[in-house]
Design a protein around this motif. Structure first.
Motif, PDB file in Angstrom:
ATOM      1  N   VAL A  77       0.858  -1.192   0.000  1.00 53.00           N
ATOM      2  CA  VAL A  77       0.000   0.000   0.000  1.00 53.00           C
ATOM      3  C   VAL A  77       0.890   1.236   0.000  1.00 53.00           C
ATOM      4  O   VAL A  77       1.671   1.454   0.930  1.00 53.00           O
ATOM      5  N   ALA A  78       0.765   2.042  -1.040  1.00 52.54           N
ATOM      6  CA  ALA A  78       1.538   3.274  -1.141  1.00 52.54           C
ATOM      7  C   ALA A  78       0.721   4.506  -0.771  1.00 52.54           C
ATOM      8  O   ALA A  78       1.277   5.543  -0.394  1.00 52.54           O
ATOM      9  N   THR A  79      -0.599   4.418  -0.895  1.00 52.11           N
ATOM     10  CA  THR A  79      -1.458   5.536  -0.514  1.00 52.11           C
ATOM     11  C   THR A  79      -1.208   5.881   0.949  1.00 52.11           C
ATOM     12  O   THR A  79      -1.138   4.997   1.806  1.00 52.11           O
ATOM     13  N   ARG A  80      -1.095   7.174   1.235  1.00 46.10           N
ATOM     14  CA  ARG A  80      -0.739   7.611   2.580  1.00 46.10           C
ATOM     15  C   ARG A  80      -1.916   8.274   3.274  1.00 46.10           C
ATOM     16  O   ARG A  80      -2.725   8.964   2.653  1.00 46.10           O
ATOM     17  N   ALA A  81      -1.985   8.047   4.577  1.00 47.95           N
ATOM     18  CA  ALA A  81      -2.950   8.723   5.431  1.00 47.95           C
ATOM     19  C   ALA A  81      -2.182   9.519   6.477  1.00 47.95           C
ATOM     20  O   ALA A  81      -1.345   8.959   7.194  1.00 47.95           O
ATOM     21  N   THR A  82      -2.447  10.797   6.543  1.00 42.85           N
ATOM     22  CA  THR A  82      -1.729  11.695   7.455  1.00 42.85           C
ATOM     23  C   THR A  82      -2.714  12.316   8.428  1.00 42.85           C
ATOM     24  O   THR A  82      -3.790  12.784   8.021  1.00 42.85           O
ATOM     25  N   ARG A  83      -2.356  12.320   9.702  1.00 37.52           N
ATOM     26  CA  ARG A  83      -3.240  12.917  10.705  1.00 37.52           C
ATOM     27  C   ARG A  83      -3.372  14.423  10.497  1.00 37.52           C
ATOM     28  O   ARG A  83      -2.407  15.106  10.140  1.00 37.52           O
ATOM     29  N   THR A  84      -4.571  14.924  10.723  1.00 39.22           N
ATOM     30  CA  THR A  84      -4.834  16.359  10.690  1.00 39.22           C
ATOM     31  C   THR A  84      -5.505  16.752  12.004  1.00 39.22           C
ATOM     32  O   THR A  84      -5.779  15.902  12.857  1.00 39.22           O
ATOM     33  N   ALA A  85      -5.789  18.033  12.148  1.00 37.57           N
ATOM     34  CA  ALA A  85      -6.419  18.503  13.387  1.00 37.57           C
ATOM     35  C   ALA A  85      -7.812  17.913  13.564  1.00 37.57           C
ATOM     36  O   ALA A  85      -8.292  17.742  14.698  1.00 37.57           O
TER      37      ALA A  85
ATOM     38  N   GLY B 157      -5.394  15.083  -1.349  1.00 44.43           N
ATOM     39  CA  GLY B 157      -5.777  15.894  -0.197  1.00 44.43           C
ATOM     40  C   GLY B 157      -7.188  15.626   0.287  1.00 44.43           C
ATOM     41  O   GLY B 157      -7.896  16.549   0.703  1.00 44.43           O
ATOM     42  N   VAL B 158      -7.615  14.379   0.256  1.00 39.08           N
ATOM     43  CA  VAL B 158      -8.972  14.026   0.684  1.00 39.08           C
ATOM     44  C   VAL B 158      -9.054  14.113   2.207  1.00 39.08           C
ATOM     45  O   VAL B 158      -8.311  13.429   2.909  1.00 39.08           O
ATOM     46  N   GLN B 159      -9.961  14.939   2.694  1.00 34.55           N
ATOM     47  CA  GLN B 159     -10.111  15.135   4.128  1.00 34.55           C
ATOM     48  C   GLN B 159     -11.280  14.306   4.661  1.00 34.55           C
ATOM     49  O   GLN B 159     -12.390  14.385   4.140  1.00 34.55           O
ATOM     50  N   VAL B 160     -11.003  13.500   5.679  1.00 30.05           N
ATOM     51  CA  VAL B 160     -12.058  12.726   6.340  1.00 30.05           C
ATOM     52  C   VAL B 160     -11.924  12.909   7.841  1.00 30.05           C
ATOM     53  O   VAL B 160     -10.845  13.204   8.358  1.00 30.05           O
ATOM     54  N   GLY B 161     -13.018  12.718   8.547  1.00 31.35           N
ATOM     55  CA  GLY B 161     -13.000  12.872   9.989  1.00 31.35           C
ATOM     56  C   GLY B 161     -12.362  11.684  10.680  1.00 31.35           C
ATOM     57  O   GLY B 161     -12.107  10.636  10.072  1.00 31.35           O
ATOM     58  N   SER B 162     -12.133  11.823  11.965  1.00 34.32           N
ATOM     59  CA  SER B 162     -11.533  10.728  12.729  1.00 34.32           C
ATOM     60  C   SER B 162     -12.448   9.514  12.777  1.00 34.32           C
ATOM     61  O   SER B 162     -11.986   8.387  12.961  1.00 34.32           O
TER      62      SER B 162
END
Length: 377
Positions: free
Chosen positions: A135-143, A212-217
């Protein structure tokens, strides 16, 4: 062990087979498979209403079946009609939700079961070769949750989907088993781009770009970085479904070929009276029954421990890959030139059998996996 289907499963199979033969004949199926949508919303809803989706899930999750044999009964019927509606996505995404979802996330199961929600698994990536952990797709934590960036390949029925199950890496290198998470993403989320195309065996798929897809926790499914086990389990249900679908398609291809041998005449007699063709057909019938036995074994193993379950699934996929190609080749050859024509349903069954081998791991991949799992037994 008694492998005969229960009365409820036999009734479900009869209902599905009757609906498909009456409401989804080859001409209708071909029109749907080649359409711009790649599915029929009306047929999808009707199949949901007669219980085809509910049978894929246990009562505890809102369904009325959910065992390995329930799944195999449904998909064998779907294979007989070459149904292109998005059952596989509903099964795989639904099983992941059932295994790892929170009570709030599991509310989406109701939409999957009643057909109001179309779901798709977005896991395979450009350059991957069936490896679940690649899996190369990355998920990065945001506020506020997570940001997803990457690309997914050959996502079945992604254009029609409202819900995507996306695998993304939160830690580790591209091949690491740890560090993979699963996310529930609305298909119309900002940053999700879908490039759709028709599949050679009918229906549609799409390439996905996540920018830059934004999703909630609350989009995270299961524990952070521990999504591989859930993914393996969910895809295992998909492997069983594909194998059962292939058996249904083999049965129809076999029947078409038998009928052709009995009616096509050469030198004034049916070609089925020629001993060489009789021997080939007898071998083919034995191989189809071997494929059926492999699916029965896999269905029976779905509630077993992980290694037993996954070995049975890989064994079935190996058998289906080999026998599916054999059935496609022999059926077309025994039909002669007419077997290659677009107008003859057989050609479409042959294509589907070949393509099933390439979904969720081909014969070579699962043979290697079966051997590797044997070392863990």
């Amino acid at each position: 062990m008694n492998f005969e289907h229960t009365e409820d499963r036999r009734m479900l199979a009869d209902t599905l087979n009757r609906f498909i033969s009456e409401q989804y004949p080859f001409e209708v199926r071909n029109a749907v498979a080649g359409s711009a949508e790649g599915l029929s919303p009306a047929v999808w809803q009707q199949l949901a209403e007669i219980g085809a989706l509910g049978a894929l899930f246990p009562e505890s999750e809102g369904g009325f079946g959910g065992a390995g044999f329930d799944v195999s009964v449904v998909f064998e019927s779907l294979g007989r009609g070459l149904v292109v509606e998005p059952f596989l996505g509903a099964l795989v995404v639904g099983r992941a939700l059932a295994a790892a979802g929170t009570p709030a996330q599991k509310q989406a199961l109701a939409g999957l079961i009643d057909g109001s929600t179309v779901a798709a698994l977005a896991h395979d990536e450009p350059g991957s070769h069936y490896e679940l952990s690649r899996v190369a797709t990355r998920a990065t934590r945001t506020a506020t949750g997570w940001q997803l960036d990457g690309a997914k390949a050959v996502v079945l029925q992604a254009e029609a989907a409202q819900l995507l199950l996306v695998s993304a890496r939160v830690a580790g290198d591209i091949e690491a088993e740890d560090g993979i998470s699963l996310f529930l993403v609305p298909a119309d989320a900002a940053g999700v781009q879908r490039r759709g195309y028709g599949r050679i065996d009918g229906g549609r798929a799409a390439e996905l770009t996540l920018q830059g897809v934004q999703v909630g926790s609350d989009a995270l499914l299961g524990a952070e970085g521990q999504g591989l086990a859930t993914l393996e389990l969910a895809i295992g249900w998909g492997v069983l479904a594909l194998c059962a679908e292939a058996v249904g398609a083999m049965d129809v291809a076999k029947q078409y070929t038998l009928e052709y041998l009995q009616t096509r005449k050469q030198f004034g007699v049916p070609i089925g009276s020629f001993q060489a063709l009789q021997h080939r057909m007898a071998d083919l019938l034995l191989e189809v029954e071997q494929a059926r036995s492999a699916v029965i074994n896999a269905a029976a193993a779905m509630d077993s421990d992980r290694v037993t379950r996954e070995r049975a699934l890989s064994a079935a996929k190996v058998s289906i890959g080999r026998i599916g190609a054999l059935v496609a080749e022999e059926a077309v050859q025994m039909h002669g030139g007419i077997g290659m024509t677009w107008e003859l349903p057989l050609a479409h069954y042959a294509k589907r059998l070949v393509m099933i081998d390439h979904q969720l791991g081909d014969e070579d991949h699962h043979l290697q996996r079966y051997i590797a799992l044997g070392r863990q037994a």
